[in-house]
Motif scaffolding. Structure first.
Motif, short mmCIF file in Angstrom:
data_model
loop_
_atom_site.label_atom_id
_atom_site.label_comp_id
_atom_site.label_asym_id
_atom_site.label_seq_id
_atom_site.Cartn_x
_atom_site.Cartn_y
_atom_site.Cartn_z
N ASP A 176 0.87 -1.17 0.00
CA ASP A 176 0.00 0.00 0.00
C ASP A 176 0.92 1.22 0.00
N VAL A 177 1.05 1.86 -1.15
CA VAL A 177 2.06 2.90 -1.32
C VAL A 177 1.76 4.14 -0.48
N ALA A 178 0.49 4.49 -0.34
CA ALA A 178 0.16 5.72 0.37
C ALA A 178 0.38 5.61 1.87
N LEU A 179 -0.04 4.50 2.48
CA LEU A 179 0.02 4.37 3.93
C LEU A 179 1.13 3.43 4.41
N GLY A 180 1.30 2.29 3.74
CA GLY A 180 2.24 1.29 4.22
C GLY A 180 3.69 1.58 3.88
N LEU A 181 3.95 1.97 2.64
CA LEU A 181 5.33 2.09 2.18
C LEU A 181 6.16 3.09 2.98
N PRO A 182 5.65 4.26 3.36
CA PRO A 182 6.47 5.16 4.18
C PRO A 182 6.93 4.51 5.49
N PHE A 183 6.05 3.72 6.13
CA PHE A 183 6.44 2.98 7.33
C PHE A 183 7.48 1.92 7.00
N ASN A 184 7.25 1.17 5.92
CA ASN A 184 8.13 0.07 5.57
C ASN A 184 9.54 0.55 5.25
N GLU A 215 17.19 8.50 17.50
CA GLU A 215 16.85 9.92 17.42
C GLU A 215 16.80 10.33 15.95
N VAL A 216 15.74 11.00 15.57
CA VAL A 216 15.63 11.56 14.22
C VAL A 216 15.80 13.07 14.33
N VAL A 217 16.71 13.61 13.54
CA VAL A 217 16.98 15.05 13.57
C VAL A 217 16.75 15.63 12.18
N ASP A 218 16.58 16.94 12.14
CA ASP A 218 16.39 17.69 10.88
C ASP A 218 15.18 17.20 10.10
N TYR A 219 14.13 16.78 10.82
CA TYR A 219 12.92 16.32 10.15
C TYR A 219 11.82 17.37 10.34
N ALA A 220 11.48 18.06 9.25
CA ALA A 220 10.45 19.10 9.28
C ALA A 220 9.47 18.83 8.13
N PRO A 221 8.64 17.81 8.27
CA PRO A 221 7.75 17.43 7.17
C PRO A 221 6.63 18.43 6.96
N GLN A 222 6.05 18.35 5.76
CA GLN A 222 4.85 19.13 5.47
C GLN A 222 3.66 18.48 6.17
N GLY A 223 2.48 19.09 6.03
CA GLY A 223 1.33 18.70 6.83
C GLY A 223 0.92 17.26 6.67
N ARG A 224 0.24 16.76 7.68
CA ARG A 224 -0.23 15.37 7.72
C ARG A 224 -1.25 15.13 6.60
N LEU A 225 -1.17 13.95 5.99
CA LEU A 225 -2.15 13.48 5.03
C LEU A 225 -2.67 12.14 5.51
N SER A 226 -3.98 11.98 5.60
CA SER A 226 -4.54 10.75 6.11
C SER A 226 -5.49 10.13 5.10
N ALA A 227 -5.70 8.81 5.26
CA ALA A 227 -6.62 8.06 4.42
C ALA A 227 -6.99 6.80 5.17
N PRO A 228 -8.13 6.19 4.84
CA PRO A 228 -8.57 5.00 5.57
C PRO A 228 -7.70 3.78 5.27
N VAL A 229 -7.53 2.93 6.29
CA VAL A 229 -6.80 1.68 6.13
C VAL A 229 -7.73 0.62 5.59
#
Length: 318
Positions: free
Chosen positions: A223-231, A302-316
């Motif tokens: 699942d590219v939108a929700l799963g792949l970033p975690f994986n 520890e994760v440093v220098d991480y300033a992501p853009q806004g959250r995007l959500s979708a149903p699992v």
């Protein structure tokens, strides 16, 4: 079908995240539309590949949306315990595995309990958790306690000692760096039917190149939108831990997908994310090296220098 033109004026030096966004666009615009197990429907392609250099503490965390890397790190540590019950995750506030046992509970009991109520009872009631919080022999069970059986006479078999693939991996990388069998496998055919969800990120193979340790992850379903970033973050974290324990520097992470898809009900997320521009270079620091890979704690990351853009959500999709 909506098509979205790729953002203009890409920086001359390509940010690694364009690989992810180009994959997302390719699937959404040219993927094969299919009916899937969940009944939601997907657009799918087969066999893409992404590559990331993990040197210099770099980590493939998306910047075009927030990735909850802390949950992914806690999940990876949970895998390494061999645990299969969601209770330890819920005690840490990680709810990413709740959907499957909740669906099973609702179906078996006819009770329309909310997810929050179900999770609270799993945490509070050990007996309830033992019955309804277990996922079967998923991921970590196969990684650190792959079951074996040995003859017991008269055509019978008894359970033998479990195989700790992760421990064997690290020993193999130390003693035989040129080996071609540095693999951790989750796809135990004999036990698939007992799993809440058969492993998606199923095969990790490691390769030593000089002083650097590379990892290739094969993911049978993604699942590219929700799963792949975690994986991606999880694989990078695992590679970093294995490299540290085996005495190597982190090298390249190569991700290969089998059925690589976007769900049709993720259109809003896809449309928004594909007009965003990647920026920044987060880093992953391992602040302590314990004696064993099984002794890492969440506080060691520890994760440093991480300033992501806004959250995007979708149903699992369950």
């Amino acid at each position: 079908m909506n098509t979205m033109a790729p953002p203009e004026n890409r920086p001359e030096t390509q940010h690694w995240e364009w690989q992810y966004l180009d994959l997302m666009r390719r699937i959404w615009e040219r993927g094969d539309e299919r009916i899937d197990r969940t009944g939601i429907g997907t657009r799918s392609i087969f066999g893409p590949q992404l590559r990331f250099d993990l040197g210099g503490d770099r980590v493939p965390l998306l910047t075009t949306k927030r990735v909850f890397w802390k949950a992914a790190a806690r999940e990876m540590l949970w895998f390494l315990t061999g645990e299969t019950n969601i209770r330890p995750l819920l005690e840490q506030g990680v709810t990413i595995w709740s959907d499957w046992p909740l669906a099973k509970y609702r179906q078996a009991t006819g009770t329309e309990v909310s997810q929050q109520e179900f999770e609270a009872r799993i945490v509070e009631d050990e007996g309830f958790a033992a019955i309804w919080g277990d996922l079967g022999p998923v991921y970590g069970k196969q990684w650190v306690d792959w079951p074996t059986y040995e003859p017991a006479g008269e055509g019978l078999f008894r359970q033998g000692p479990g195989i700790n693939q992760v421990a064997l991996l690290i020993e193999g990388l130390k003693s035989n760096p040129g080996g071609r069998r540095h693999i951790v496998e989750g796809w135990n055919v004999a036990e698939l039917d007992r799993m809440a969800l058969p492993p998606c990120h199923k095969t990790y193979q490691f390769h030593v190149s000089g002083e650097r340790l590379n990892c290739l992850l094969y993911q049978r379903s993604c699942d590219v939108a929700l799963g792949l970033p975690f994986n991606l973050f999880g694989a990078a974290l695992l590679t970093r831990m294995v490299a540290a324990q085996a005495g190597y520097s982190p090298g390249e992470l190569i991700w290969t997908g089998g059925d690589t898809h976007l769900y049709l009900n993720h259109a809003e997320l896809v449309t928004e994310q594909l007009v965003r521009i990647p920026e920044g270079e987060p880093r992953l620091l391992l602040t302590r090296q314990p004696d064993s890979i099984f002794d890492y704690r969440f506080e060691d990351f520890e994760v440093v220098d991480y300033a992501p853009q806004g959250r995007l959500s979708a149903p699992v999709a369950v």
